[in-house]
Design a protein around this motif. Structure first.
Motif, PDB file in Angstrom:
ATOM      1  N   PRO A 175      -3.018 -31.357  27.702  1.00 50.92           N
ATOM      2  CA  PRO A 175      -3.112 -31.304  26.228  1.00 50.92           C
ATOM      3  C   PRO A 175      -2.172 -30.297  25.589  1.00 50.92           C
ATOM      4  O   PRO A 175      -1.807 -30.442  24.425  1.00 50.92           O
ATOM      5  N   ASP A 176      -1.733 -29.279  26.361  1.00 47.06           N
ATOM      6  CA  ASP A 176      -0.818 -28.284  25.811  1.00 47.06           C
ATOM      7  C   ASP A 176       0.638 -28.642  26.060  1.00 47.06           C
ATOM      8  O   ASP A 176       1.531 -27.849  25.775  1.00 47.06           O
ATOM      9  N   ALA A 177       0.892 -29.814  26.610  1.00 50.88           N
ATOM     10  CA  ALA A 177       2.262 -30.220  26.922  1.00 50.88           C
ATOM     11  C   ALA A 177       2.456 -31.691  26.607  1.00 50.88           C
ATOM     12  O   ALA A 177       2.867 -32.480  27.452  1.00 50.88           O
ATOM     13  N   LEU A 178       2.148 -32.078  25.400  1.00 46.21           N
ATOM     14  CA  LEU A 178       2.262 -33.470  24.977  1.00 46.21           C
ATOM     15  C   LEU A 178       3.701 -33.946  25.142  1.00 46.21           C
ATOM     16  O   LEU A 178       4.635 -33.255  24.730  1.00 46.21           O
ATOM     17  N   PRO A 179       3.932 -35.094  25.760  1.00 45.35           N
ATOM     18  CA  PRO A 179       5.302 -35.586  25.937  1.00 45.35           C
ATOM     19  C   PRO A 179       6.050 -35.659  24.614  1.00 45.35           C
ATOM     20  O   PRO A 179       5.489 -36.019  23.582  1.00 45.35           O
ATOM     21  N   ILE A 180       7.314 -35.302  24.661  1.00 44.70           N
ATOM     22  CA  ILE A 180       8.114 -35.304  23.443  1.00 44.70           C
ATOM     23  C   ILE A 180       8.155 -36.696  22.828  1.00 44.70           C
ATOM     24  O   ILE A 180       8.121 -36.858  21.604  1.00 44.70           O
ATOM     25  N   SER A 181       8.209 -37.729  23.675  1.00 45.64           N
ATOM     26  CA  SER A 181       8.248 -39.088  23.137  1.00 45.64           C
ATOM     27  C   SER A 181       6.961 -39.458  22.419  1.00 45.64           C
ATOM     28  O   SER A 181       6.943 -40.367  21.589  1.00 45.64           O
ATOM     29  N   LYS A 182       5.864 -38.737  22.720  1.00 42.42           N
ATOM     30  CA  LYS A 182       4.609 -38.985  22.024  1.00 42.42           C
ATOM     31  C   LYS A 182       4.387 -38.009  20.873  1.00 42.42           C
ATOM     32  O   LYS A 182       3.477 -38.195  20.065  1.00 42.42           O
ATOM     33  N   ARG A 183       5.204 -36.962  20.806  1.00 42.12           N
ATOM     34  CA  ARG A 183       5.150 -36.049  19.664  1.00 42.12           C
ATOM     35  C   ARG A 183       5.799 -36.675  18.425  1.00 42.12           C
ATOM     36  O   ARG A 183       5.497 -36.303  17.306  1.00 42.12           O
ATOM     37  N   THR A 184       6.720 -37.583  18.650  1.00 36.93           N
ATOM     38  CA  THR A 184       7.533 -38.107  17.566  1.00 36.93           C
ATOM     39  C   THR A 184       6.697 -38.944  16.598  1.00 36.93           C
ATOM     40  O   THR A 184       6.033 -39.896  16.999  1.00 36.93           O
ATOM     41  N   ARG A 185       6.755 -38.593  15.336  1.00 37.95           N
ATOM     42  CA  ARG A 185       6.057 -39.359  14.306  1.00 37.95           C
ATOM     43  C   ARG A 185       6.842 -40.623  13.964  1.00 37.95           C
ATOM     44  O   ARG A 185       8.063 -40.683  14.129  1.00 37.95           O
ATOM     45  N   SER A 186       6.143 -41.603  13.439  1.00 37.89           N
ATOM     46  CA  SER A 186       6.818 -42.809  12.961  1.00 37.89           C
ATOM     47  C   SER A 186       7.598 -42.481  11.690  1.00 37.89           C
ATOM     48  O   SER A 186       7.350 -41.463  11.032  1.00 37.89           O
ATOM     49  N   LYS A 187       8.510 -43.364  11.344  1.00 37.64           N
ATOM     50  CA  LYS A 187       9.301 -43.143  10.131  1.00 37.64           C
ATOM     51  C   LYS A 187       8.413 -43.121   8.893  1.00 37.64           C
ATOM     52  O   LYS A 187       8.639 -42.342   7.958  1.00 37.64           O
ATOM     53  N   ARG A 188       7.394 -43.947   8.882  1.00 41.44           N
ATOM     54  CA  ARG A 188       6.462 -43.954   7.742  1.00 41.44           C
ATOM     55  C   ARG A 188       5.699 -42.640   7.660  1.00 41.44           C
ATOM     56  O   ARG A 188       5.522 -42.082   6.578  1.00 41.44           O
ATOM     57  N   GLU A 189       5.250 -42.125   8.808  1.00 40.27           N
ATOM     58  CA  GLU A 189       4.532 -40.855   8.810  1.00 40.27           C
ATOM     59  C   GLU A 189       5.422 -39.707   8.345  1.00 40.27           C
ATOM     60  O   GLU A 189       4.971 -38.808   7.622  1.00 40.27           O
ATOM     61  N   ILE A 190       6.687 -39.740   8.747  1.00 47.21           N
ATOM     62  CA  ILE A 190       7.614 -38.692   8.320  1.00 47.21           C
ATOM     63  C   ILE A 190       7.847 -38.763   6.823  1.00 47.21           C
ATOM     64  O   ILE A 190       7.855 -37.744   6.116  1.00 47.21           O
ATOM     65  N   LYS A 191       8.020 -39.979   6.317  1.00 43.40           N
ATOM     66  CA  LYS A 191       8.196 -40.139   4.873  1.00 43.40           C
ATOM     67  C   LYS A 191       6.988 -39.587   4.121  1.00 43.40           C
ATOM     68  O   LYS A 191       7.132 -38.870   3.119  1.00 43.40           O
ATOM     69  N   ASP A 192       5.797 -39.882   4.595  1.00 40.12           N
ATOM     70  CA  ASP A 192       4.586 -39.401   3.933  1.00 40.12           C
ATOM     71  C   ASP A 192       4.487 -37.878   3.990  1.00 40.12           C
ATOM     72  O   ASP A 192       4.031 -37.233   3.035  1.00 40.12           O
ATOM     73  N   ALA A 193       4.904 -37.287   5.105  1.00 38.43           N
ATOM     74  CA  ALA A 193       4.853 -35.833   5.232  1.00 38.43           C
ATOM     75  C   ALA A 193       5.874 -35.159   4.325  1.00 38.43           C
ATOM     76  O   ALA A 193       5.637 -34.052   3.817  1.00 38.43           O
ATOM     77  N   LEU A 194       6.999 -35.807   4.105  1.00 34.42           N
ATOM     78  CA  LEU A 194       8.033 -35.259   3.226  1.00 34.42           C
ATOM     79  C   LEU A 194       7.659 -35.360   1.744  1.00 34.42           C
ATOM     80  O   LEU A 194       8.011 -34.492   0.943  1.00 34.42           O
ATOM     81  N   SER A 195       6.938 -36.411   1.383  1.00 36.43           N
ATOM     82  CA  SER A 195       6.805 -36.806  -0.023  1.00 36.43           C
ATOM     83  C   SER A 195       6.216 -35.752  -0.954  1.00 36.43           C
ATOM     84  O   SER A 195       6.609 -35.714  -2.127  1.00 36.43           O
TER      85      SER A 195
END
Length: 255
Positions: free
Chosen positions: A149-169
């Motif tokens: 749990p303290d070493a989540l794979p980087i490929s699973k850390r990546t947010r979707s483009k929609r999630e990133i847009k929502d976080a930026l907004s």
């Protein structure tokens, strides 16, 4: 994407200062360069690299997940190849970055979106997974390596483009995006291992005991060169570059 009129430039996650060094050479109107990075060692290298440039520069070692130093406000803020390290507090980091943007400041960031393979992983995670199999690990053992749990794979850390847009907004509006594929290519195993060390530090190797690390790096270099021979690259993944501005400027719909 960086406005030619920029006078102040902040690089969030600046590494060893390569991007700021290029900016100092290309943007003649720059008056101030500031870099922030988690690593004291990388900050020291960046500080030395930029010391001889005619542009005033300063560097700070800080954990963006905790907060940003009081560095003032900027015409342009950059964040490249960093977001996946900030999981799960990306929105909080965007909010902190927003406080450093001038009223018409630009925030430019890049995000990785690795394609998931049969291993259930993507990008460098998949390369590391294959290296562990080379070491004789079973598939269950290799999978368990990425389950902490303290070493989540980087490929699973990546947010979707929609999630990133929502976080930026709440703090930024999207001016434009550029999508492209980024291929990581090397000429030798040693070149890949230097890249891996500079990019990921001990994120992977730090989970291994000291006696296993040398064999792990040998296997990692071998896997990198196998992929170069078979595919022409070590990793390849979609990358999105986002150019955003504050709420006073236009918004476009991005999917």
């Amino acid at each position: 994407m960086v406005p030619s009129s920029a006078r102040d430039l902040l690089d969030v996650g600046c590494g060893t200062g390569d991007l700021l060094e290029r900016a100092a050479a290309r943007l003649r109107g720059l008056k101030r360069l500031v870099g922030i990075d988690l690593s004291d060692e990388r900050v020291a290298i960046a500080r030395t690299k930029l010391a001889a440039k005619p542009v005033r520069s300063e560097f700070h070692a800080a954990d963006l997940r905790v907060g940003t130093p009081p560095v003032g406000t900027f015409d342009c803020i950059l964040m490249t190849s960093v977001l996946h390290w900030l999981h799960p507090v990306e929105a909080e980091v965007f909010r902190a970055i927003g406080r450093h943007a001038k009223p018409k400041g630009v925030f430019i960031l890049s995000t990785y979106h690795p394609l998931i393979t049969d291993s259930g992983l993507g990008g460098t995670d998949d390369v590391v997974h294959a290296a562990l199999l080379h070491l004789g690990w079973s598939r269950d053992e290799a999978a368990a390596f990425f389950d902490r749990p303290d070493a989540l794979p980087i490929s699973k850390r990546t947010r979707s483009k929609r999630e990133i847009k929502d976080a930026l907004s709440p703090n930024f509006e999207i001016d434009c995006v550029v999508d492209r594929n980024a291929a990581m290519c090397v000429n030798s195993a040693d070149q890949y291992l230097k890249y891996h060390s500079a990019t990921f530090g001990g994120y992977y190797s730090g989970r291994l005991d000291v006696d296993t690390r040398e064999a792990f790096f040998d296997a990692l270099g071998e896997e990198a060169m196998t992929r170069m021979a078979e595919r022409g690259h070590v990793t390849e993944m979609p990358v999105r570059i986002w150019r955003t501005v504050n709420a006073q400027d236009k918004r476009i719909d991005v999917v």
